[in-house]
Design a protein around this motif. Structure first.
Motif, short mmCIF file in Angstrom:
data_model
loop_
_atom_site.label_atom_id
_atom_site.label_comp_id
_atom_site.label_asym_id
_atom_site.label_seq_id
_atom_site.Cartn_x
_atom_site.Cartn_y
_atom_site.Cartn_z
N ARG A 1 10.38 84.74 -32.26
CA ARG A 1 9.64 83.36 -32.31
C ARG A 1 10.35 82.41 -33.31
O ARG A 1 10.30 81.22 -32.86
CB ARG A 1 8.08 83.90 -32.89
N TYR B 1 3.46 83.61 -28.90
CA TYR B 1 3.48 84.76 -29.78
C TYR B 1 2.30 85.22 -30.09
O TYR B 1 1.98 86.68 -30.19
CB TYR B 1 4.30 84.27 -31.10
N TYR C 1 5.97 78.20 -28.47
CA TYR C 1 6.90 79.52 -28.72
C TYR C 1 5.58 80.20 -29.81
O TYR C 1 5.38 81.40 -29.67
CB TYR C 1 8.10 79.47 -29.55
N ASP C 2 5.12 79.35 -30.67
CA ASP C 2 4.26 80.03 -31.69
C ASP C 2 2.98 80.45 -30.76
O ASP C 2 2.19 81.63 -31.17
CB ASP C 2 3.96 79.17 -32.85
N VAL D 1 9.50 86.48 -26.86
CA VAL D 1 8.78 86.20 -28.21
C VAL D 1 7.75 87.31 -28.60
O VAL D 1 6.79 87.04 -28.77
CB VAL D 1 8.23 84.81 -27.95
N TYR E 1 8.82 88.63 -34.22
CA TYR E 1 8.70 87.68 -34.95
C TYR E 1 9.94 86.75 -35.17
O TYR E 1 9.89 85.75 -35.27
CB TYR E 1 7.97 87.84 -36.53
#
Ligand code: DO4
Ligand code: MG
Length: 279
Positions: free
Chosen positions: A77, A97, A93-94, A71, A74
């Motif tokens: 992600r 990131y 996952y966000d 990740v 972008y």
């Protein structure tokens, strides 16, 4: 300066010539603290050999572990959030990131790695498999990036998407990683404009192609290395895959016989064919 591991021993490509390297033990060779100086000294007429980088080339690895970052682009992600929608994993996952601490995971050892021209594997129990073309760092025991190679972080997206805790199974199995064709030795970071490209052919027909540039990498390679070396020792050095910025459309899955060609211009091309089940 490029260093190949071949069935006849290490080979140096330097200033248009190819040279045998007398130190044949890969771990000992790449552990030389001034590796570039050491290799320059080998580039003498007495060591000059004919060399075809297309044959007898092995994965450039000895006893090093392979780790991977995830990740870091972008595009990755987005893909992880989409594939884990049903598992409630999207938020993680966000967060990773954006967080200062990167995702780093253990990817493999030499025994699980495919070299140039060798088969890579999709799991027998996976329905959705992709290659992940990644710039891969070679780091010495002091935590210094000494070179670059091409890596393929083969991944089972259905297993990873079902539950993020299944990540090790989605990522780490026999021949789930390819490395090669050489180590590009450089003390300078690769330019942000460096392009990573992939082409996947099925029965000779192009099924997918994509590319990304290092400019899309959210974290610097050194930042990833610094986290990897926190409370960790790598006496023979270590490889670190820096994450993928190329994800085929969700309708795409690899099939046995597919041919994967990954290119990173200053390093070369890494080609492998896909197998499923026992070799
Ligand atoms: O979190 C899953 C791993 C993602 C990955 O391998 C990548 O982004 O390259
Ligand atoms: Mg990856």
């Amino acid at each position: 300066m490029k260093l190949y591991r071949t069935s006849a021993g290490p080979v140096l490509e330097y200033l248009g010539g190819a040279y045998r390297v007398t130190e044949e033990r890969w771990d000992v060779l790449i552990s030389q603290l001034d590796l570039q100086d050491y290799l320059r000294a080998a580039a003498v007429d007495a060591n000059r050999i004919p060399f075809d980088a297309g044959s007898n080339v092995l994965a450039p690895i000895g006893s090093q572990e392979i780790w991977a970052a995830g990740v870091t682009y972008y595009r990755s992600r987005d893909a992880r959030i989409a594939e884990s929608k049903g598992a409630g994993g999207g938020d993680f996952y966000d967060r990773v990131y954006c967080a200062p601490r990167p995702e780093l995971f253990f990817k493999g050892t030499a025994s699980r790695v495919a070299g140039p021209g060798e088969p890579v594997r999709i799991r027998s129990d996976a329905r959705w498999s992709v290659p992940e073309p990644e710039l891969t760092l070679l780091i010495d025991r002091r935590g210094k990036i000494i070179g670059y190679t091409i890596g393929n972080d083969m991944s089972s997206r259905d297993i990873e998407g079902e539950n993020p805790l299944y990540l090790p199974q989605a990522k780490l199995y026999d021949r789930s990683c390819a490395l090669g064709p050489c180590i590009l030795l450089s003390e300078e970071p690769l330019p942000a404009a460096t392009v990573i490209g992939v082409e996947i052919r099925r029965a000779g027909t192009l099924e997918f192609s994509g590319s990304t540039a290092l400019a899309g990498l959210k974290r610097s390679p050194q930042e990833l290395v610094d986290y990897l070396f926190r409370d960790n020792l790598f006496p023979a050095g270590v490889f670190l895959m820096t994450g993928t910025g190329i994800v085929p459309p969700d309708s795409f899955t690899l099939a046995p016989g597919d041919h994967i060609r990954i290119s990173i211009e200053p390093i070369g091309v890494l080609e492998n064919t896909v197998v499923q089940g026992l070799l």
